[in-house]
Design a protein around this motif. Structure first.
Motif, PDB file in Angstrom:
ATOM      1  N   ILE A 127       5.083   2.771  -0.243  1.00  0.00           N
ATOM      2  CA  ILE A 127       5.058   3.424  -1.629  1.00  0.00           C
ATOM      3  C   ILE A 127       4.751   4.789  -1.448  1.00  0.00           C
ATOM      4  O   ILE A 127       3.808   5.233  -0.753  1.00  0.00           O
ATOM      5  CB  ILE A 127       4.119   2.545  -2.325  1.00  0.00           C
ATOM      6  N   VAL A 139      -2.833   0.717  -3.594  1.00  0.00           N
ATOM      7  CA  VAL A 139      -1.884   1.880  -3.843  1.00  0.00           C
ATOM      8  C   VAL A 139      -2.898   2.699  -4.915  1.00  0.00           C
ATOM      9  O   VAL A 139      -3.381   2.288  -5.683  1.00  0.00           O
ATOM     10  CB  VAL A 139      -0.689   1.639  -4.734  1.00  0.00           C
ATOM     11  N   ALA A 185       4.926   1.114  -7.373  1.00  0.00           N
ATOM     12  CA  ALA A 185       4.043   0.029  -6.745  1.00  0.00           C
ATOM     13  C   ALA A 185       4.244  -1.337  -7.840  1.00  0.00           C
ATOM     14  O   ALA A 185       4.477  -2.428  -7.313  1.00  0.00           O
ATOM     15  CB  ALA A 185       2.537   0.036  -6.511  1.00  0.00           C
ATOM     16  N   SER A 220       0.785  -1.099   0.064  1.00  0.00           N
ATOM     17  CA  SER A 220      -0.113   0.035   0.048  1.00  0.00           C
ATOM     18  C   SER A 220       0.821   1.277   0.060  1.00  0.00           C
ATOM     19  O   SER A 220       2.078   1.083   0.242  1.00  0.00           O
ATOM     20  CB  SER A 220      -0.799  -0.005   1.091  1.00  0.00           C
ATOM     21  N   ASP A 221       0.101   2.334  -0.362  1.00  0.00           N
ATOM     22  CA  ASP A 221       0.749   3.775   0.169  1.00  0.00           C
ATOM     23  C   ASP A 221       0.223   4.432   1.297  1.00  0.00           C
ATOM     24  O   ASP A 221       0.183   5.750   1.470  1.00  0.00           O
ATOM     25  CB  ASP A 221       0.617   4.550  -1.350  1.00  0.00           C
TER      26      ASP A 221
END
Length: 258
Positions: free
Chosen positions: A40, A69, A48, A8-9
């Motif tokens: 990320i 993401v 990603a 994930s971000d």
């Protein structure tokens, strides 16, 4: 039950990662969740793609990869489940799937949802789908098969008899610059000839086994475990010191003779 990976971000300071994991565990307390990264850069699907693409094949086939993401990257509120090379992927329709699979996933379904504009899709939609697939569920039960997903193209090498032009596709935590130029591409074009590598104002005529083969502070080129040409500075941050970053050009030039 298959492994569920999580990329994930979301970062590491908010509750978002824990909330998604809580949803998974509440539906299956025995779930095995492996964090790939939550660092990320926000919305950076190219980063990603590189991080997930570098590691997903190391997991056993049947692994479910939950990718959160740029999860609001589709104005239509579309989310997909896909199968590719024996792995499952759950993600937003933001172009990441096409980058990861070069536009050729084996199967794609559009996830069913009563609310197309979810506030927290990773928790409310992707996490339950991940649990279902990890338990051995049928992909096509999650939605209707589709061939309509956002298409983006990866950077392609430019090759001729005397040169290769590539680009930096990732900057890692150490500031090393990973390119899309591969060992195979260099060896195929070289045919035993000498060559030089050009980036920024630097010219390198040798590829070292590892970064520590040069003195501290010196620049060098090496191949990573994926066979990609990398540029680094031993115990230094190459991206900052060379002024290079994502999409910067790198050239390999070949010369007559051996």
């Amino acid at each position: 039950m298959a492994v569920i990976t999580f990329l994930s971000d979301f970062g590491y300071t908010d509750h978002y990662v824990a909330a998604v994991k809580a949803k998974i565990i509440s539906q299956n307390p025995d779930a095995t969740i492996v964090d790939i990264s939550h660092g990320i850069e926000p919305y950076n699907i190219a980063q990603a793609e590189y991080v997930l693409g570098a590691v997903f094949r190391d997991f056993p086939e049947g692994t479910v990869h939950l990718v959160a993401v740029n999860t609001h990257g589709s104005k239509q509120g579309k989310y997909h489940a896909a199968k590719y090379k024996g792995h499952y992927f759950l993600l937003c329709d933001n172009g990441l799937l096409s980058l990861l699979t070069d536009g050729r996933p084996d199967v794609v379904v559009e996830l069913k949802t009563e609310h197309p504009h979810l506030a927290f899709p990773a928790k409310d939609l992707l996490a339950p789908a991940a649990v279902y697939l990890a338990k051995g569920g049928d992909l096509e039960v999650l939605g209707d098969q589709t061939y309509n997903f956002r298409q983006l193209l990866n950077r392609q090498l430019r090759l001729n008899d005397h040169s290769i032009t590539g680009h930096i596709i990732h900057v890692d935590r150490y500031g090393n610059l990973i390119t899309n130029i591969t060992r195979d591409s260099i060896e195929t074009i070289a045919h035993g000839r000498t060559y030089t590598i050009h980036f920024a104002r630097e010219t390198m005529g040798r590829i070292y086994p590892t970064y520590n083969q040069v003195d501290d502070g010196d620049c060098c080129c090496t191949y990573n475990s994926l066979g990609q040409l990398c540029i680094g500075i031993n115990k230094g941050h190459a991206a900052e010191l060379l002024g290079l970053g994502f999409d910067s050009q790198v050239d390999v030039r070949f010369y007559p003779g051996s």
